[in-house]
Enzyme design. Structure first.
Site, PDB file in Angstrom:
ATOM      1  N   SER A   1       0.871  -1.180   0.000  1.00  0.00           N
ATOM      2  CA  SER A   1       0.000   0.000   0.000  1.00  0.00           C
ATOM      3  C   SER A   1       0.900   1.220   0.000  1.00  0.00           C
ATOM      4  O   SER A   1       2.074   1.136   0.378  1.00  0.00           O
ATOM      5  CB  SER A   1      -0.871  -0.002   1.261  1.00  0.00           C
TER       6      SER A   1
ATOM      7  N   TYR B   1      -1.913  -0.011  10.755  1.00  0.00           N
ATOM      8  CA  TYR B   1      -1.952  -0.417   9.346  1.00  0.00           C
ATOM      9  C   TYR B   1      -0.683   0.006   8.627  1.00  0.00           C
ATOM     10  O   TYR B   1      -0.103  -0.758   7.847  1.00  0.00           O
ATOM     11  CB  TYR B   1      -3.174   0.203   8.678  1.00  0.00           C
TER      12      TYR B   1
END
Length: 251
Positions: free
Chosen positions: A136, A149
């Site tokens: 990501s 995250y």
């Protein structure tokens, strides 16, 4: 020659399901793994009805014993797409739940490690293997209220980068795809524990965030390059997103 196999983790929805459709259309026999058996069996039926080769295999990527058993089932393995992951919570470091951090690390990093370790021998033996890690943009830059995250996706990035160094000279490519803002049916809703109002605010005013299929097309393009071409890292964002924290919104 037997049809090359591509294994996709987290194939029950979103980017994983879209990638399975794209790779099946590109001529791979796709193996669909996820915990939700009904979802991947429905996708298997869809792809088979369309004339493609697909096999559903329920799997929890954090269960190493199950992963090791899974690795004995398939031969002629060409591609592993480590897509299983996700985010939980959006709290500051000072008050976030360590259990959320642990779960995100287990899924995004240890799950990727489990599958990669278990399947690397078969990928190497194929003479032309590819490991894809879905990280990501969170793995390349921090932002507030997303520390767990961000930490997990940094871990996934480091795993891919280190593996590439360690296996250079073998017939296996390591590709990292790092998407930015992607609007899928579940990602933000899962992150906010079913709060659809909070989930909607993530994309508020953004005319065209990326779709799951945009990312799947990018993955398929990278995987289908000639064997000597390795896409080390590909960052893909919508035009409206300049960074993790700079997004154009028309409100």
């Amino acid at each position: 020659m037997p049809t090359p196999i591509a294994i996709i983790t987290g194939a029950s929805s979103g980017i994983g399901a879209a990638t399975a459709r794209r790779l099946a259309a590109a001529g791979y026999r796709v193996v669909l793994t996820a915990r939700r058996k009904d979802r991947i069996e429905a996708l298997e039926a869809e792809l088979t009805a369309a004339g493609h080769q697909a096999t559903a295999y329920p799997l929890d990527v954090t269960d190493r014993a199950a992963v090791d058993e899974f690795a004995t089932v398939f031969r002629n393995l060409a591609v592993l797409v480590n897509n299983a992951g996700g985010a939980l919570g959006a709290d500051p470091v000072a008050t976030s739940d360590p259990a959320d951090w642990r779960q995100m690390y287990e899924t995004n990093v240890i799950g990727t490690l489990n599958l990669t370790q278990a399947l690397l021998p078969a990928l190497t033996a194929s003479g032309d293997g590819t490991v894809v890690v879905l990280s990501s943009t969170a793995g390349h830059g921090t932002y507030e209220n997303g520390g767990g995250y961000v930490a997990a996706k940094h871990g996934a990035h480091v795993l891919a980068e280190t593996l590439r160094l360690e296996i250079v000279g073998t017939p296996v490519r390591v590709i990292e795809i790092a998407p930015g803002m992607v609007k899928t049916e579940e990602f933000a809703t899962t992150r906010f524990r079913g709060d659809t109002d909070k989930a909607a605010k993530v994309y508020a005013g953004v005319a065209e965030p990326l779709s799951a299929d945009d990312v799947a097309e990018t993955i398929t393009w990278a995987v289908t390059r000639p064997p000597h071409v390795n896409i080390d890292l590909l960052v893909v964002r919508p035009r409206a997103q300049a960074s993790n924290t700079k997004v154009h919104r028309e409100l």
